[in-house]
Design a protein around this motif. Structure first.
Motif, PDB file in Angstrom:
ATOM      1  N   ILE A 198      -0.848  18.274  -2.770  1.00 13.96           N
ATOM      2  CA  ILE A 198      -0.659  16.928  -2.210  1.00 13.96           C
ATOM      3  C   ILE A 198      -1.811  16.008  -2.608  1.00 13.96           C
ATOM      4  O   ILE A 198      -2.976  16.357  -2.484  1.00 13.96           O
ATOM      5  CB  ILE A 198      -0.537  16.986  -0.672  1.00 13.96           C
ATOM      6  CG1 ILE A 198       0.704  17.777  -0.269  1.00 13.96           C
ATOM      7  CG2 ILE A 198      -0.493  15.569  -0.086  1.00 13.96           C
ATOM      8  CD1 ILE A 198       0.779  18.076   1.218  1.00 13.96           C
ATOM      9  N   ASP A 199      -1.460  14.834  -3.072  1.00  8.20           N
ATOM     10  CA  ASP A 199      -2.428  13.787  -3.389  1.00  8.20           C
ATOM     11  C   ASP A 199      -2.496  12.855  -2.174  1.00  8.20           C
ATOM     12  O   ASP A 199      -1.555  12.110  -1.898  1.00  8.20           O
ATOM     13  CB  ASP A 199      -1.965  13.026  -4.633  1.00  8.20           C
ATOM     14  CG  ASP A 199      -2.886  11.888  -5.019  1.00  8.20           C
ATOM     15  OD1 ASP A 199      -3.778  11.511  -4.228  1.00  8.20           O
ATOM     16  OD2 ASP A 199      -2.704  11.362  -6.126  1.00  8.20           O
ATOM     17  N   PHE A 200      -3.604  12.937  -1.441  1.00  3.25           N
ATOM     18  CA  PHE A 200      -3.748  12.162  -0.204  1.00  3.25           C
ATOM     19  C   PHE A 200      -3.497  10.671  -0.444  1.00  3.25           C
ATOM     20  O   PHE A 200      -2.728  10.047   0.279  1.00  3.25           O
ATOM     21  CB  PHE A 200      -5.137  12.373   0.401  1.00  3.25           C
ATOM     22  CG  PHE A 200      -5.331  11.656   1.707  1.00  3.25           C
ATOM     23  CD1 PHE A 200      -5.017  12.275   2.900  1.00  3.25           C
ATOM     24  CD2 PHE A 200      -5.821  10.351   1.745  1.00  3.25           C
ATOM     25  CE1 PHE A 200      -5.184  11.617   4.112  1.00  3.25           C
ATOM     26  CE2 PHE A 200      -5.995   9.686   2.944  1.00  3.25           C
ATOM     27  CZ  PHE A 200      -5.672  10.325   4.130  1.00  3.25           C
ATOM     28  N   ASP A 201      -4.151  10.109  -1.443  1.00  2.00           N
ATOM     29  CA  ASP A 201      -4.037   8.665  -1.684  1.00  2.00           C
ATOM     30  C   ASP A 201      -2.614   8.225  -1.983  1.00  2.00           C
ATOM     31  O   ASP A 201      -2.208   7.122  -1.634  1.00  2.00           O
ATOM     32  CB  ASP A 201      -4.967   8.248  -2.823  1.00  2.00           C
ATOM     33  CG  ASP A 201      -6.431   8.396  -2.445  1.00  2.00           C
ATOM     34  OD1 ASP A 201      -6.763   8.180  -1.263  1.00  2.00           O
ATOM     35  OD2 ASP A 201      -7.235   8.753  -3.331  1.00  2.00           O
ATOM     36  N   ARG A 202      -1.878   9.076  -2.610  1.00  2.00           N
ATOM     37  CA  ARG A 202      -0.503   8.735  -2.977  1.00  2.00           C
ATOM     38  C   ARG A 202       0.459   8.795  -1.784  1.00  2.00           C
ATOM     39  O   ARG A 202       1.436   8.049  -1.724  1.00  2.00           O
ATOM     40  CB  ARG A 202      -0.029   9.688  -4.064  1.00  2.00           C
ATOM     41  CG  ARG A 202       1.310   9.358  -4.619  1.00  2.00           C
ATOM     42  CD  ARG A 202       1.600  10.170  -5.863  1.00  2.00           C
ATOM     43  NE  ARG A 202       2.965   9.937  -6.266  1.00  2.00           N
ATOM     44  CZ  ARG A 202       3.791  10.867  -6.676  1.00  2.00           C
ATOM     45  NH1 ARG A 202       3.383  12.114  -6.777  1.00  2.00           N
ATOM     46  NH2 ARG A 202       5.016  10.583  -7.009  1.00  2.00           N
TER      47      ARG A 202
END
Length: 116
Positions: free
Chosen positions: A61-65
Protein backbone atom coordinates in the motif's frame (compact mmCIF):
# COMPACT_ATOMS: atom_id res chain seq x y z
CA UNK A 1 -14.58 -17.40 16.63
CA UNK A 2 -15.39 -20.54 18.54
CA UNK A 3 -12.84 -23.30 18.91
CA UNK A 4 -10.65 -22.07 16.05
CA UNK A 5 -9.94 -18.65 17.56
CA UNK A 6 -8.10 -18.40 20.85
CA UNK A 7 -9.25 -14.90 21.85
CA UNK A 8 -12.26 -16.34 23.70
CA UNK A 9 -10.08 -18.90 25.44
CA UNK A 10 -7.09 -16.73 26.34
CA UNK A 11 -6.22 -18.80 29.43
CA UNK A 12 -5.44 -21.74 27.16
CA UNK A 13 -3.40 -19.72 24.65
CA UNK A 14 0.34 -20.01 24.30
CA UNK A 15 1.14 -16.77 22.45
CA UNK A 16 4.63 -15.95 21.22
CA UNK A 17 5.33 -12.31 20.43
CA UNK A 18 6.27 -11.76 16.80
CA UNK A 19 6.42 -7.95 17.00
CA UNK A 20 5.38 -5.22 19.39
CA UNK A 21 5.30 -1.49 19.70
CA UNK A 22 3.77 1.25 21.79
CA UNK A 23 0.18 0.63 20.61
CA UNK A 24 0.31 -2.85 19.13
CA UNK A 25 1.52 -6.41 19.42
CA UNK A 26 1.42 -9.31 17.02
CA UNK A 27 1.40 -12.79 18.50
CA UNK A 28 1.25 -16.35 17.26
CA UNK A 29 -0.55 -18.94 19.38
CA UNK A 30 1.11 -22.34 19.17
CA UNK A 31 -2.02 -24.01 20.52
CA UNK A 32 -4.72 -22.71 18.17
CA UNK A 33 -2.50 -21.86 15.19
CA UNK A 34 -3.83 -18.28 14.97
CA UNK A 35 -2.04 -14.96 14.74
CA UNK A 36 -3.50 -12.00 16.60
CA UNK A 37 -2.95 -8.37 15.76
CA UNK A 38 -3.74 -6.18 18.75
CA UNK A 39 -3.80 -2.50 17.86
CA UNK A 40 -4.81 -0.11 20.64
CA UNK A 41 -8.13 -1.60 21.81
CA UNK A 42 -8.76 -3.69 18.67
CA UNK A 43 -7.83 -7.35 18.33
CA UNK A 44 -8.06 -9.18 15.00
CA UNK A 45 -7.34 -12.89 14.76
CA UNK A 46 -6.05 -14.47 11.55
CA UNK A 47 -5.32 -17.96 10.34
CA UNK A 48 -1.71 -18.27 9.21
CA UNK A 49 -2.80 -18.06 5.57
CA UNK A 50 -5.03 -15.02 6.19
CA UNK A 51 -2.20 -13.26 8.02
CA UNK A 52 0.31 -13.91 5.25
CA UNK A 53 -2.17 -12.57 2.70
CA UNK A 54 -2.90 -9.49 4.86
CA UNK A 55 0.80 -8.68 5.29
CA UNK A 56 1.54 -9.21 1.59
CA UNK A 57 -1.19 -6.74 0.65
CA UNK A 58 -0.49 -4.26 3.46
CA UNK A 59 3.18 -3.76 2.61
CA UNK A 60 2.28 -2.88 -0.99
CA UNK A 61 0.00 0.00 0.00
CA UNK A 62 1.18 3.48 -0.94
CA UNK A 63 -0.05 5.72 1.90
CA UNK A 64 0.05 8.94 -0.12
CA UNK A 65 -1.95 7.44 -2.94
CA UNK A 66 -4.72 5.99 -0.75
CA UNK A 67 -4.96 8.34 2.25
CA UNK A 68 -7.54 11.07 2.49
CA UNK A 69 -8.32 14.09 4.60
CA UNK A 70 -10.49 13.49 7.68
CA UNK A 71 -12.80 16.01 9.38
CA UNK A 72 -10.31 16.30 12.29
CA UNK A 73 -7.85 17.82 9.77
CA UNK A 74 -5.59 14.76 9.66
CA UNK A 75 -4.61 12.65 6.68
CA UNK A 76 -5.43 9.01 7.31
CA UNK A 77 -5.83 5.73 5.52
CA UNK A 78 -8.46 3.04 6.01
CA UNK A 79 -7.20 -0.55 5.92
CA UNK A 80 -9.64 -3.40 5.43
CA UNK A 81 -9.42 -6.42 7.69
CA UNK A 82 -10.53 -9.96 6.85
CA UNK A 83 -13.76 -9.09 8.64
CA UNK A 84 -16.08 -7.07 6.42
CA UNK A 85 -17.21 -4.59 9.06
CA UNK A 86 -13.82 -3.93 10.68
CA UNK A 87 -11.36 -1.43 9.24
CA UNK A 88 -8.19 0.02 10.73
CA UNK A 89 -7.83 3.82 10.57
CA UNK A 90 -4.18 4.96 10.57
CA UNK A 91 -2.26 8.20 10.19
CA UNK A 92 1.09 8.21 8.37
CA UNK A 93 3.22 7.42 11.43
CA UNK A 94 0.89 4.64 12.64
CA UNK A 95 0.76 3.17 9.15
CA UNK A 96 4.55 3.00 8.90
CA UNK A 97 4.95 1.59 12.42
CA UNK A 98 2.42 -1.14 11.69
CA UNK A 99 3.97 -1.84 8.29
CA UNK A 100 7.39 -2.35 9.91
CA UNK A 101 5.89 -4.57 12.61
CA UNK A 102 4.02 -6.68 10.08
CA UNK A 103 7.19 -7.21 8.05
CA UNK A 104 9.13 -8.09 11.21
CA UNK A 105 6.42 -10.49 12.38
CA UNK A 106 6.15 -12.35 9.07
CA UNK A 107 9.94 -12.85 9.03
CA UNK A 108 9.95 -14.17 12.58
CA UNK A 109 6.92 -16.36 11.89
CA UNK A 110 8.66 -17.80 8.81
CA UNK A 111 11.73 -18.55 10.94
CA UNK A 112 9.54 -20.35 13.52
CA UNK A 113 8.01 -22.39 10.68
CA UNK A 114 11.46 -23.48 9.52
CA UNK A 115 12.57 -24.43 13.02
CA UNK A 116 9.44 -26.14 14.22
Amino acid sequence: MGARGCPFFMKKCQPHILAQGLYFNITNCARCKRISLCYKNLMISYSHQEFSHFVKNFVRIDFDRHAFFFPDESTRIIIKSPHQDIQINLDFQEFNELKDALQESILLFSAYQLIG
